[in-house]
Design a protein around this motif. Structure first.
Motif, short mmCIF file in Angstrom:
data_model
loop_
_atom_site.label_atom_id
_atom_site.label_comp_id
_atom_site.label_asym_id
_atom_site.label_seq_id
_atom_site.Cartn_x
_atom_site.Cartn_y
_atom_site.Cartn_z
N GLN A 173 0.80 -1.23 0.00
CA GLN A 173 0.00 0.00 0.00
C GLN A 173 0.83 1.27 0.00
O GLN A 173 0.50 2.24 0.67
N MET B 313 0.79 -11.61 -10.00
CA MET B 313 -0.53 -11.00 -10.10
C MET B 313 -1.67 -12.00 -9.84
O MET B 313 -2.82 -11.62 -9.76
N PRO B 315 -4.34 -14.26 -8.09
CA PRO B 315 -5.00 -14.24 -6.78
C PRO B 315 -4.78 -15.56 -6.04
O PRO B 315 -4.50 -16.58 -6.67
N ASN B 391 4.55 -6.14 -14.29
CA ASN B 391 4.21 -6.58 -12.94
C ASN B 391 5.36 -7.38 -12.32
O ASN B 391 5.50 -7.42 -11.10
N ASN B 406 0.38 -2.33 -4.77
CA ASN B 406 -1.02 -2.73 -4.97
C ASN B 406 -1.61 -2.08 -6.21
O ASN B 406 -2.33 -2.73 -6.97
N GLN B 407 -1.32 -0.78 -6.40
CA GLN B 407 -1.80 -0.10 -7.61
C GLN B 407 -1.29 -0.81 -8.85
O GLN B 407 -2.05 -1.10 -9.78
N TRP B 410 -2.94 -4.23 -9.36
CA TRP B 410 -4.32 -4.17 -9.86
C TRP B 410 -4.37 -3.64 -11.29
O TRP B 410 -5.16 -4.11 -12.10
N ARG B 413 -3.37 -6.52 -13.38
CA ARG B 413 -4.40 -7.57 -13.36
C ARG B 413 -5.52 -7.24 -14.33
O ARG B 413 -6.04 -8.12 -15.03
N ILE B 414 -5.91 -5.95 -14.37
CA ILE B 414 -6.98 -5.56 -15.29
C ILE B 414 -6.43 -5.46 -16.71
O ILE B 414 -7.03 -5.97 -17.66
#
Lengths: 265, 532
Positions: A173, B313, B315, B391, B406-407, B410, B413-414
């Protein structure tokens, strides 16, 4: 006047004016901002004791978040019992006062000078006992440290966040472990005994004072190590190596291939 | 004097020729013609870096000790003096600091490995985008895919050998991927490592594979790869005078001998330059491997980076079936996705000829714009790999560009689902736009920017006609029509395998229907002399 109005219609005029306006606004802001955020600059030297002076600075610069009695609040922790070492680390490296409410306080030019920092530390130390600032007599890493042992301890305890070469690393984060290059030995020691931000505390039972000195000595050895094997490429490992191999290596060779197959005229 | 020397040379040549018949072969070979284009030299970069790898690697074997036997380091690198480490790591430190020229050779070897893989990928992209893999060269394409796959494995084993903290981390991940194979995973891992991780067997084992088995197979494959190029002759770009049945270019001797020979030394030079000025894989920074330690920012080399990015990446999916764990989070990104990608890559020539119905031989290359769907598929694959690669470096990107892991995770991932199809559509549109531009150029000529007022007051821009050669290059390609679907015949009888045919007709329509018709002589006549 005619000349000016003709200039106004030039294509370049708008961007140039915009650029100038930005410079003026930016400088004005920096000037005003600078005068606002140096509350300690006019601190009077006529205070009777260091602790009083520290309390004065604290009330002015820190209490809005940490509370009038350093009891903490919704956005800031209590400072009772954090000790002088913690204040010296946070304020001395410029992390406190915070620049903004981002994930983590970053290192920046300190806002308080050395005397002010010492006064703040002295005041916070009176609130409750806590770790003291390590003195020069304690920081004898040059003499008492063991580089190789320090490296082993560093790789076991520190490298998973700060990187094997102390270059820093990313945490979750947006938090991060900062780079350890160009940091004073005192601050390493303070960070280990106080555990600032995401960092855990490494007490004297986990890592003895002698071992702490070894770690510092190893970091300093890595820092002064220059250019083994050529340019270090940022010491971030295969990411830059891959970039160089494609951009410089393949790029250069393709350029040469184009040259080799150009028809001579 | 001269006559005597010539007599000696002649009799030596004669001696060899009488016993081997080499003269006939050499005469034919040395006159062999190769087409000239910079993109045909990408494979050469790969070949020359492979030679550099063999030579520098041999040098390294003289000092490298492939053993996980523990010892206490006592070499010249002070920050590690007295530290317990494996013989493999210690000997790599010795090569770096105590063997004369060792550091340079190690760095040349590693830079050459990165260049080898990069050159193979660049070469493969050239072959793919120009359609050079089509009949009769499908087999050589498969050899190429095999070489890249083996090259990735070989590179991975190579940087695992020094047994430093970074390489040990990589081996640990490889072991995890091995374990993720359903049912046999744990057995396979125990077999490979000779017991629990890390054990004492792995470094000696991968050493044999790295210096003997894989280079041997690769050398064999490269030889066959080149022999096939020789036998099938090199493809060439379309242009005036170039047909499916000839090769326009220069003879091997003297032109290509000089060019290729010169290029060999240039590749040597660039690699040596990189090895001399830029540090690569500084193992002394990472320290020796122990399973209890890890460094922030651990990364694989770039050719493994996209796989690492896929693993990062994914899950956390895991199922437990009959007391058996299946780790989808490793299995899918680590084995299934790359498995599909490499299989698809190897079978592409067959997939394409099936979908287009084109089973003929092709020695003339496609201009990428004239095969829009293929070019778009290539762009899609590259986009996928680059998103994954980004990534793979997410922690380094996060710290250096003030982003959060995290940014980035994600975003990738998208993007990994959104961007490749987008790349397909955009690339296809660009190709069709380029086809349209070609058509306009051939029909109307080049815009000169010169405006002329005609006597009756009309303004026209003068267009300059293309030369016949340029026009030919832009119009000589053929445009295939979609395969019609076999369906129900006049008597109402369903044709056999009708579903398969319908699928094929559908795909072929998707690939081939949308094309900009290339201009014909009739179009040209109708337009007249250009301006309008």
């Amino acid at each position: 006047m005619r000349k000016l109005s003709r200039l106004r219609r030039r294509k370049i005029t708008a961007p140039v004016l915009l650029f100038l306006a930005l410079i003026i606004v930016g400088n004005a802001y920096a000037f005003i901002g600078a005068t606002v955020t140096t509350p300690g600059a006019t601190a009077s030297n006529a205070r009777s004791t260091m602790v009083d002076e520290g309390r004065e600075i604290f009330l002015r610069g820190c209490s809005s978040c940490h509370g009038l009695n350093a009891e903490g609040g919704g956005i800031a922790p209590a400072l009772i019992g954090v000790g002088a070492a913690s204040v010296d680390f946070q304020v001395g490296t410029g992390r406190m006062p915070l620049a903004d409410m981002s994930q983590q306080a970053m290192r920046k030019t300190p806002i308080y000078n050395e005397e002010e920092t010492a006064a703040l530390a002295a005041y916070v130390a009176t609130l409750a006992p806590g770790p003291a600032i390590p003195g020069a007599a304690q920081l004898t890493f040059e003499r008492d440290g063991n580089t190789a042992e320090g490296g082993e301890l560093f790789r076991t305890n520190c490298a998973m966040c700060h990187n094997a070469a102390g270059q820093g690393g990313a945490l979750t984060q947006g938090k991060y472990a900062p780079t350890l290059m160009g940091v004073e030995a005192k601050y390493f020691y303070e960070a280990m005994i106080t555990g600032p931000q995401s960092m855990p505390v490494f007490g004297d039972k986990a890592i003895t004072p002698e071992e702490k000195l070894s770690i510092i000595k190893w970091i300093k050895a890595v820092e002064s190590e220059k250019g083994l094997g050529g340019a270090s490429l940022g010491k971030v490992g295969p990411v830059t190596e891959g970039l160089v191999s494609w951009v410089l290596g393949i790029g250069l060779l393709i350029g040469i291939a184009v040259w080799l197959t150009t028809k001579s005229r | 004097m001269r006559a005597a020397r010539e007599r000696v040379a002649g009799s030596v040549a004669n001696f060899v020729d009488e016993r081997t018949g080499a003269a006939k072969f050499l005469k034919k070979s040395l006159n062999k013609v190769f087409p000239d284009h910079w993109s045909f030299m990408l494979g050469e970069i790969a070949l020359y870096s492979f030679i550099i790898l063999l030579l520098s690697g041999t040098f390294l074997t003289f000092w490298f000790v492939p053993s996980q036997e523990e010892l206490i380091y006592n070499g010249s690198y002070v920050p590690l003096k007295g530290v317990k480490m494996s013989a493999a790591y210690a000997s790599t430190l010795d090569i770096s600091f105590d063997v004369r020229g060792g550091m340079l050779m190690r760095q040349i070897h590693h830079w050459a490995a990165l260049l080898f893989l990069a050159a193979m990928v660049a070469h493969m992209m050239r072959v793919f985008f120009t359609g050079a893999f089509r009949k009769p060269r499908e087999m050589n394409w498969i050899f190429g895919v095999a070489l890249i796959t083996l090259g990735i494995v070989e590179g991975f084993l190579g940087y695992s050998l020094p047994d430093d903290l970074l390489s040990g981390t990589g081996i640990r991940i490889a072991q995890a991927i091995l374990q993720a194979i359903p049912l046999v995973g744990t057995y396979a891992a125990f077999f490979a490592f000779g017991g629990e991780f890390p054990g004492l067997d792995f470094i000696p084992r991968i050493y044999t594979v790295h210096v003997l088995l894989l280079p041997g197979i690769m050398l064999g494959l490269i030889t066959v790869h080149l022999m096939l190029v020789w036998y099938q002759k090199h493809t060439q770009y379309p242009g005036p005078g170039r047909t499916e049945k000839n090769v326009v270019g220069y003879p091997l001797l003297p032109v290509y001998m000089a060019k290729a020979g010169g290029f060999l030394f240039i590749v040597f030079g660039v690699t040596a330059f990189l090895g001399a000025v830029a540090s690569i894989n500084p193992i002394w920074v990472f320290g020796p491997y122990t399973p209890t330690q890890i460094s922030a920012g651990s990364q694989p080399d770039w050719y493994m980076g996209w796989l690492d990015g896929l693993v990062r990446m994914s899950p956390p999916l895991e199922s437990h079936i009959f007391n058996h764990t299946i780790s989808w989070n490793i299995l899918i990104p680590g084995l299934i996705v790359p498995g599909i990608m490499f299989t698809g890559l190897a079978l592409w020539p067959f997939i394409e000829s099936w979908a287009t119905g084109d089973k003929r031989e092709h020695n003339l290359l496609d201009r990428p714009r004239n095969a829009p769907s293929r070019t778009a598929v290539g762009a899609m694959a590259i986009t996928f790999t680059i998103v994954a690669l980004i990534n793979g470096g997410n922690d380094i990107i996060a710290t250096h560009f003030s982003l959060t892991i995290n940014q980035i995770m994600w975003a990738t991932r998208i993007s990994i689902f959104v961007l490749p199809p987008l790349a397909y559509v955009i690339t296809k549109r660009i190709c069709l736009a380029l086809q349209r531009a070609d058509r306009d150029l051939v029909l109307h000529g080049r815009e000169t920017g010169r405006l002329v007022m005609l006597p009756h007051g009309e303004f026209v821009e003068i267009h300059e006609e293309l030369s016949p050669e340029e026009a030919w290059t832009r119009t000589s390609h053929e445009q295939l029509a979609p395969i019609p679907a076999a369906g129900i015949d006049a008597n109402g009888v369903r044709a056999k395998g009708v579903l398969k045919d319908r699928i094929r007709a559908r795909i072929s329509k998707g690939i081939l229907q949308e094309q900009i018709a290339k201009p014909t002589a009739k179009d040209k006549l109708e337009i007249g002399d250009g301006h309008h």
